[in-house]
Design a protein around this motif. Structure first.
Motif, PDB file in Angstrom:
ATOM      1  N   ASN A 224      31.666  47.367  96.139  1.00 60.79           N
ATOM      2  CA  ASN A 224      30.876  47.918  95.050  1.00 60.79           C
ATOM      3  C   ASN A 224      31.819  48.233  93.874  1.00 60.79           C
ATOM      4  O   ASN A 224      32.778  48.988  94.030  1.00 60.79           O
ATOM      5  CB  ASN A 224      30.153  49.182  95.519  1.00 60.79           C
ATOM      6  CG  ASN A 224      29.175  49.696  94.497  1.00 60.79           C
ATOM      7  OD1 ASN A 224      29.141  49.235  93.366  1.00 60.79           O
ATOM      8  ND2 ASN A 224      28.369  50.662  94.915  1.00 60.79           N
ATOM      9  N   PRO A 225      31.584  47.658  92.682  1.00 55.01           N
ATOM     10  CA  PRO A 225      32.473  47.907  91.551  1.00 55.01           C
ATOM     11  C   PRO A 225      32.485  49.377  91.132  1.00 55.01           C
ATOM     12  O   PRO A 225      33.502  49.877  90.675  1.00 55.01           O
ATOM     13  CB  PRO A 225      31.916  47.031  90.433  1.00 55.01           C
ATOM     14  CG  PRO A 225      30.667  46.432  90.910  1.00 55.01           C
ATOM     15  CD  PRO A 225      30.534  46.720  92.359  1.00 55.01           C
ATOM     16  N   ARG A 226      31.396  50.074  91.348  1.00 55.54           N
ATOM     17  CA  ARG A 226      31.335  51.495  90.988  1.00 55.54           C
ATOM     18  C   ARG A 226      32.315  52.294  91.847  1.00 55.54           C
ATOM     19  O   ARG A 226      33.008  53.187  91.352  1.00 55.54           O
ATOM     20  CB  ARG A 226      29.914  52.006  91.178  1.00 55.54           C
ATOM     21  CG  ARG A 226      29.725  53.436  90.757  1.00 55.54           C
ATOM     22  CD  ARG A 226      28.240  53.806  90.770  1.00 55.54           C
ATOM     23  NE  ARG A 226      28.039  55.126  90.261  1.00 55.54           N
ATOM     24  CZ  ARG A 226      27.875  56.210  91.015  1.00 55.54           C
ATOM     25  NH1 ARG A 226      27.849  56.107  92.322  1.00 55.54           N
ATOM     26  NH2 ARG A 226      27.700  57.391  90.462  1.00 55.54           N
ATOM     27  N   ASP A 227      32.377  51.955  93.129  1.00 54.72           N
ATOM     28  CA  ASP A 227      33.297  52.664  94.031  1.00 54.72           C
ATOM     29  C   ASP A 227      34.745  52.445  93.633  1.00 54.72           C
ATOM     30  O   ASP A 227      35.563  53.370  93.675  1.00 54.72           O
ATOM     31  CB  ASP A 227      33.081  52.214  95.482  1.00 54.72           C
ATOM     32  CG  ASP A 227      31.735  52.664  96.027  1.00 54.72           C
ATOM     33  OD1 ASP A 227      31.157  53.624  95.472  1.00 54.72           O
ATOM     34  OD2 ASP A 227      31.261  52.040  96.996  1.00 54.72           O
ATOM     35  N   SER A 228      35.082  51.220  93.213  1.00 57.49           N
ATOM     36  CA  SER A 228      36.466  50.961  92.807  1.00 57.49           C
ATOM     37  C   SER A 228      36.807  51.691  91.511  1.00 57.49           C
ATOM     38  O   SER A 228      37.928  52.180  91.335  1.00 57.49           O
ATOM     39  CB  SER A 228      36.719  49.462  92.662  1.00 57.49           C
ATOM     40  OG  SER A 228      35.932  48.916  91.629  1.00 57.49           O
ATOM     41  N   LEU A 229      35.842  51.806  90.595  1.00 56.90           N
ATOM     42  CA  LEU A 229      36.079  52.560  89.361  1.00 56.90           C
ATOM     43  C   LEU A 229      36.283  54.042  89.644  1.00 56.90           C
ATOM     44  O   LEU A 229      37.175  54.680  89.077  1.00 56.90           O
ATOM     45  CB  LEU A 229      34.904  52.374  88.391  1.00 56.90           C
ATOM     46  CG  LEU A 229      34.785  51.022  87.720  1.00 56.90           C
ATOM     47  CD1 LEU A 229      33.494  50.949  86.919  1.00 56.90           C
ATOM     48  CD2 LEU A 229      35.970  50.754  86.825  1.00 56.90           C
ATOM     49  N   ILE A 230      35.460  54.590  90.526  1.00 56.46           N
ATOM     50  CA  ILE A 230      35.589  56.007  90.888  1.00 56.46           C
ATOM     51  C   ILE A 230      36.918  56.264  91.577  1.00 56.46           C
ATOM     52  O   ILE A 230      37.601  57.247  91.303  1.00 56.46           O
ATOM     53  CB  ILE A 230      34.398  56.441  91.770  1.00 56.46           C
ATOM     54  CG1 ILE A 230      33.118  56.456  90.927  1.00 56.46           C
ATOM     55  CG2 ILE A 230      34.638  57.814  92.387  1.00 56.46           C
ATOM     56  CD1 ILE A 230      31.855  56.695  91.723  1.00 56.46           C
ATOM     57  N   ALA A 231      37.320  55.367  92.464  1.00 60.65           N
ATOM     58  CA  ALA A 231      38.603  55.531  93.149  1.00 60.65           C
ATOM     59  C   ALA A 231      39.758  55.477  92.161  1.00 60.65           C
ATOM     60  O   ALA A 231      40.706  56.273  92.236  1.00 60.65           O
ATOM     61  CB  ALA A 231      38.761  54.445  94.212  1.00 60.65           C
ATOM     62  N   ASN A 232      39.678  54.562  91.197  1.00 62.82           N
ATOM     63  CA  ASN A 232      40.720  54.440  90.177  1.00 62.82           C
ATOM     64  C   ASN A 232      40.777  55.703  89.316  1.00 62.82           C
ATOM     65  O   ASN A 232      41.852  56.216  89.014  1.00 62.82           O
ATOM     66  CB  ASN A 232      40.475  53.204  89.313  1.00 62.82           C
ATOM     67  CG  ASN A 232      41.588  52.956  88.329  1.00 62.82           C
ATOM     68  OD1 ASN A 232      42.699  53.423  88.492  1.00 62.82           O
ATOM     69  ND2 ASN A 232      41.273  52.221  87.281  1.00 62.82           N
ATOM     70  N   LEU A 233      39.623  56.218  88.928  1.00 60.60           N
ATOM     71  CA  LEU A 233      39.577  57.432  88.119  1.00 60.60           C
ATOM     72  C   LEU A 233      40.137  58.627  88.886  1.00 60.60           C
ATOM     73  O   LEU A 233      40.908  59.418  88.348  1.00 60.60           O
ATOM     74  CB  LEU A 233      38.137  57.710  87.677  1.00 60.60           C
ATOM     75  CG  LEU A 233      37.927  58.925  86.781  1.00 60.60           C
ATOM     76  CD1 LEU A 233      38.718  58.799  85.488  1.00 60.60           C
ATOM     77  CD2 LEU A 233      36.457  59.096  86.485  1.00 60.60           C
ATOM     78  N   ASN A 234      39.770  58.749  90.146  1.00 61.01           N
ATOM     79  CA  ASN A 234      40.305  59.841  90.966  1.00 61.01           C
ATOM     80  C   ASN A 234      41.811  59.744  91.103  1.00 61.01           C
ATOM     81  O   ASN A 234      42.522  60.758  91.073  1.00 61.01           O
ATOM     82  CB  ASN A 234      39.640  59.847  92.338  1.00 61.01           C
ATOM     83  CG  ASN A 234      38.228  60.392  92.275  1.00 61.01           C
ATOM     84  OD1 ASN A 234      37.909  61.205  91.417  1.00 61.01           O
ATOM     85  ND2 ASN A 234      37.383  59.943  93.185  1.00 61.01           N
ATOM     86  N   GLN A 235      42.322  58.533  91.233  1.00 60.75           N
ATOM     87  CA  GLN A 235      43.773  58.336  91.332  1.00 60.75           C
ATOM     88  C   GLN A 235      44.454  58.774  90.030  1.00 60.75           C
ATOM     89  O   GLN A 235      45.488  59.445  90.059  1.00 60.75           O
ATOM     90  CB  GLN A 235      44.080  56.863  91.608  1.00 60.75           C
ATOM     91  CG  GLN A 235      45.552  56.555  91.693  1.00 60.75           C
ATOM     92  CD  GLN A 235      45.812  55.056  91.802  1.00 60.75           C
ATOM     93  OE1 GLN A 235      44.914  54.253  91.615  1.00 60.75           O
ATOM     94  NE2 GLN A 235      47.048  54.698  92.071  1.00 60.75           N
ATOM     95  N   GLN A 236      43.868  58.438  88.891  1.00 59.20           N
ATOM     96  CA  GLN A 236      44.441  58.830  87.609  1.00 59.20           C
ATOM     97  C   GLN A 236      44.378  60.348  87.407  1.00 59.20           C
ATOM     98  O   GLN A 236      45.317  60.947  86.878  1.00 59.20           O
ATOM     99  CB  GLN A 236      43.722  58.118  86.464  1.00 59.20           C
ATOM    100  CG  GLN A 236      44.006  56.636  86.417  1.00 59.20           C
ATOM    101  CD  GLN A 236      43.188  55.916  85.353  1.00 59.20           C
ATOM    102  OE1 GLN A 236      42.293  56.505  84.747  1.00 59.20           O
ATOM    103  NE2 GLN A 236      43.488  54.649  85.153  1.00 59.20           N
ATOM    104  N   LEU A 237      43.272  60.977  87.854  1.00 55.86           N
ATOM    105  CA  LEU A 237      43.170  62.436  87.755  1.00 55.86           C
ATOM    106  C   LEU A 237      44.228  63.120  88.620  1.00 55.86           C
ATOM    107  O   LEU A 237      44.861  64.086  88.193  1.00 55.86           O
ATOM    108  CB  LEU A 237      41.772  62.893  88.180  1.00 55.86           C
ATOM    109  CG  LEU A 237      40.646  62.644  87.171  1.00 55.86           C
ATOM    110  CD1 LEU A 237      39.295  62.939  87.805  1.00 55.86           C
ATOM    111  CD2 LEU A 237      40.844  63.509  85.946  1.00 55.86           C
TER     112      LEU A 237
END
Length: 104
Positions: free
Chosen positions: A8-21
């Protein structure tokens, strides 16, 4: 590959954002609140070259309008003296925080 479900592309975006945070706050940084107006954004002003040119022209007229306001002229009197419509004078006054005595 055929038959393998796509992530799911949404899950990968959320994971990337969490990593950046985590990376941001992990280095000791904190959230800063920017006061209204400090960012340079103006309410209901959309940037285009034409509107910017018009704003520059209005800014050139603002000092004279301020002098007339300080001399006790109303908006209508100041607009007549400068040879412009009262509506334009009100706009310039609003943009530059110029206060006129008497009725608006």
């Amino acid at each position: 590959m055929i038959g393998v479900p796509m992530p799911n592309p949404r899950d990968s975006l959320i994971a990337n954002l969490n990593q950046q945070l985590d990376q941001f706050f992990g280095t000791g940084r904190s959230v800063q609140e920017v006061a209204p107006g400090v960012s340079g954004e103006r309410e209901m002003m959309y940037g285009s070259s034409h509107s910017n040119k018009l704003k520059i022209e209005r800014d050139k007229l603002a000092p004279r309008l301020k002098q007339l306001a300080d001399a006790g002229k109303t908006v209508i009197e100041a607009a007549k003296e400068m040879g412009m419509e009262a509506k334009r004078a009100r706009l310039i006054a609003r943009e530059n925080n110029i206060k006129f005595p008497g009725p608006p």
